[in-house]
Design an enzyme around this catalytic site. Sequence first.
Site, PDB file in Angstrom:
ATOM      1  N   GLY A  17      20.822 -11.661  -8.495  1.00 31.88           N
ATOM      2  CA  GLY A  17      20.611 -13.060  -8.147  1.00 31.88           C
ATOM      3  C   GLY A  17      19.142 -13.443  -8.248  1.00 31.88           C
ATOM      4  O   GLY A  17      18.787 -14.518  -8.736  1.00 31.88           O
ATOM      5  N   ARG A  37      13.876  -9.561  -8.942  1.00 31.24           N
ATOM      6  CA  ARG A  37      14.544  -8.259  -9.035  1.00 31.24           C
ATOM      7  C   ARG A  37      14.827  -7.932 -10.497  1.00 31.24           C
ATOM      8  O   ARG A  37      14.850  -6.769 -10.883  1.00 31.24           O
ATOM      9  CB  ARG A  37      15.830  -8.226  -8.235  1.00 31.24           C
ATOM     10  N   ARG A  47      12.993 -22.207 -16.110  1.00 31.42           N
ATOM     11  CA  ARG A  47      13.132 -22.305 -14.659  1.00 31.42           C
ATOM     12  C   ARG A  47      12.654 -21.045 -13.922  1.00 31.42           C
ATOM     13  O   ARG A  47      13.073 -20.798 -12.782  1.00 31.42           O
ATOM     14  CB  ARG A  47      14.594 -22.581 -14.259  1.00 31.42           C
ATOM     15  N   GLY A  54      23.764  -6.826  -6.666  1.00 28.01           N
ATOM     16  CA  GLY A  54      23.252  -7.716  -5.633  1.00 28.01           C
ATOM     17  C   GLY A  54      23.361  -7.146  -4.242  1.00 28.01           C
ATOM     18  O   GLY A  54      23.809  -6.014  -4.034  1.00 28.01           O
ATOM     19  N   MET A  78      27.757 -14.038  -3.016  1.00 25.75           N
ATOM     20  CA  MET A  78      27.920 -15.443  -3.401  1.00 25.75           C
ATOM     21  C   MET A  78      28.189 -15.692  -4.900  1.00 25.75           C
ATOM     22  O   MET A  78      28.076 -16.828  -5.347  1.00 25.75           O
ATOM     23  CB  MET A  78      26.678 -16.240  -2.956  1.00 25.75           C
ATOM     24  N   GLU A  79      28.527 -14.657  -5.671  1.00 25.32           N
ATOM     25  CA  GLU A  79      28.656 -14.879  -7.121  1.00 25.32           C
ATOM     26  C   GLU A  79      29.858 -14.217  -7.816  1.00 25.32           C
ATOM     27  O   GLU A  79      30.303 -14.699  -8.865  1.00 25.32           O
ATOM     28  CB  GLU A  79      27.377 -14.391  -7.857  1.00 25.32           C
ATOM     29  N   ASP A 134      22.857  -6.336   5.218  1.00 26.24           N
ATOM     30  CA  ASP A 134      22.942  -6.755   6.623  1.00 26.24           C
ATOM     31  C   ASP A 134      24.404  -6.689   7.063  1.00 26.24           C
ATOM     32  O   ASP A 134      25.286  -6.500   6.240  1.00 26.24           O
ATOM     33  CB  ASP A 134      22.377  -8.165   6.810  1.00 26.24           C
TER      34      ASP A 134
HETATM   35  O1  R1P Z   1      20.892 -10.212  -3.748  1.00 29.93           O
HETATM   36  P1  R1P Z   1      21.560 -11.271  -4.576  1.00 29.93           P
HETATM   37  O2  R1P Z   1      21.975 -10.789  -5.910  1.00 29.93           O
HETATM   38  O3  R1P Z   1      20.779 -12.563  -4.683  1.00 29.93           O
HETATM   39  O4  R1P Z   1      22.938 -11.619  -3.807  1.00 29.93           O
HETATM   40  C1  R1P Z   1      23.087 -12.112  -2.490  1.00 29.93           C
HETATM   41  O5  R1P Z   1      21.896 -12.606  -1.916  1.00 29.93           O
HETATM   42  C2  R1P Z   1      21.857 -14.059  -1.979  1.00 29.93           C
HETATM   43  C3  R1P Z   1      21.848 -14.601  -0.572  1.00 29.93           C
HETATM   44  O6  R1P Z   1      20.752 -14.155   0.135  1.00 29.93           O
HETATM   45  C4  R1P Z   1      23.117 -14.461  -2.744  1.00 29.93           C
HETATM   46  O7  R1P Z   1      22.789 -14.612  -4.102  1.00 29.93           O
HETATM   47  C5  R1P Z   1      24.030 -13.306  -2.475  1.00 29.93           C
HETATM   48  O8  R1P Z   1      25.097 -13.149  -3.384  1.00 29.93           O
HETATM   49  O1  URA Z   2      25.589 -13.639   0.581  1.00 29.33           O
HETATM   50  C1  URA Z   2      25.140 -12.809   1.385  1.00 29.33           C
HETATM   51  C2  URA Z   2      24.271 -11.770   0.972  1.00 29.33           C
HETATM   52  C3  URA Z   2      23.806 -10.880   1.904  1.00 29.33           C
HETATM   53  N1  URA Z   2      24.173 -11.018   3.178  1.00 29.33           N
HETATM   54  C4  URA Z   2      25.000 -12.007   3.590  1.00 29.33           C
HETATM   55  O2  URA Z   2      25.307 -12.110   4.779  1.00 29.33           O
HETATM   56  N2  URA Z   2      25.458 -12.887   2.677  1.00 29.33           N
END
Ligand code: R1P
Ligand code: URA
Length: 235
Positions: free
Chosen positions: A20, A24, A43, A89, A180-181, A204
Amino acid sequence: MSIHLNAEPGQIAETVLLPGDPLRAKHIAETFLTDPVLHNTVRGMHGYTGTYKGQRVSVQGTGMGIASSMIYVSELITQYGCKNLIRVGTAGSYQENVHVRDIVLAQAACTDSNINNIRFGAKNFAPIADFELLMRAYQIARERGHTTHVGNIMSSDTFYHDDFDQYKIWADFGVLAVEMEAAGLYTLAAKHGVRALTVLTISDHLVTREETTAEERQLTFNAMIEIALDAALGE
Ligand SMILES: O=P(O)(O)O[C@H]1O[C@H](CO)[C@@H](O)[C@H]1O
Ligand SMILES: O=c1cc[nH]c(=O)[nH]1
């Protein structure tokens, strides 16, 4: 060139790692790839191509969330011919036995996003990982001694929910963790007949509220990258 990527045709490899965070992507390129070339600056969403164990591989930041990541994944597949897309991620654990620093391989991804309601109406599509990539990643992770979980995850449109406890609905059905992806990536991979996998490091914990230090995250993150690269390139 596509709308959001300014790489030249042929500059992006068939295998792409997808973090994401664009920084990284830079870390992965500088740490794991030989002779990485920066091919995307649009971007500030860095993308690089280099070699890993002699094979061409790219890494492209996607931004956070299904909406952002699907733009990059769509363009990588349709404009650049990418065929193996592996998200790498961080995720939050939903289960007591899935600890921070553990690896999660997303076999499937639930979502609260509307992407597939737009496509399928009241019917549900089940976004799943490519089995071969999943199997290889699992074998590699286990051989290397990483605590690794395989199962369903949640791809949420929301990081900060009004009701913190809403995650329990998913946890009760065995969903391992939230990111989230992945659901968007798996849906696009199915649509275009390419291979996708999501490899996650637990950063976490929603149940125990455990957290990791930045240094710990970095170390586990590196293990995840090596699993993803070796699984994608057939070790
Ligand atoms: O560590 P990345 O790949 O960004 O993934 C996680 O971290 C982000 C949220 O902090 C969101 O993109 C989630 O999917
Ligand atoms: O989307 C995320 C990524 C890391 N930790 C979370 O709680 N949510």
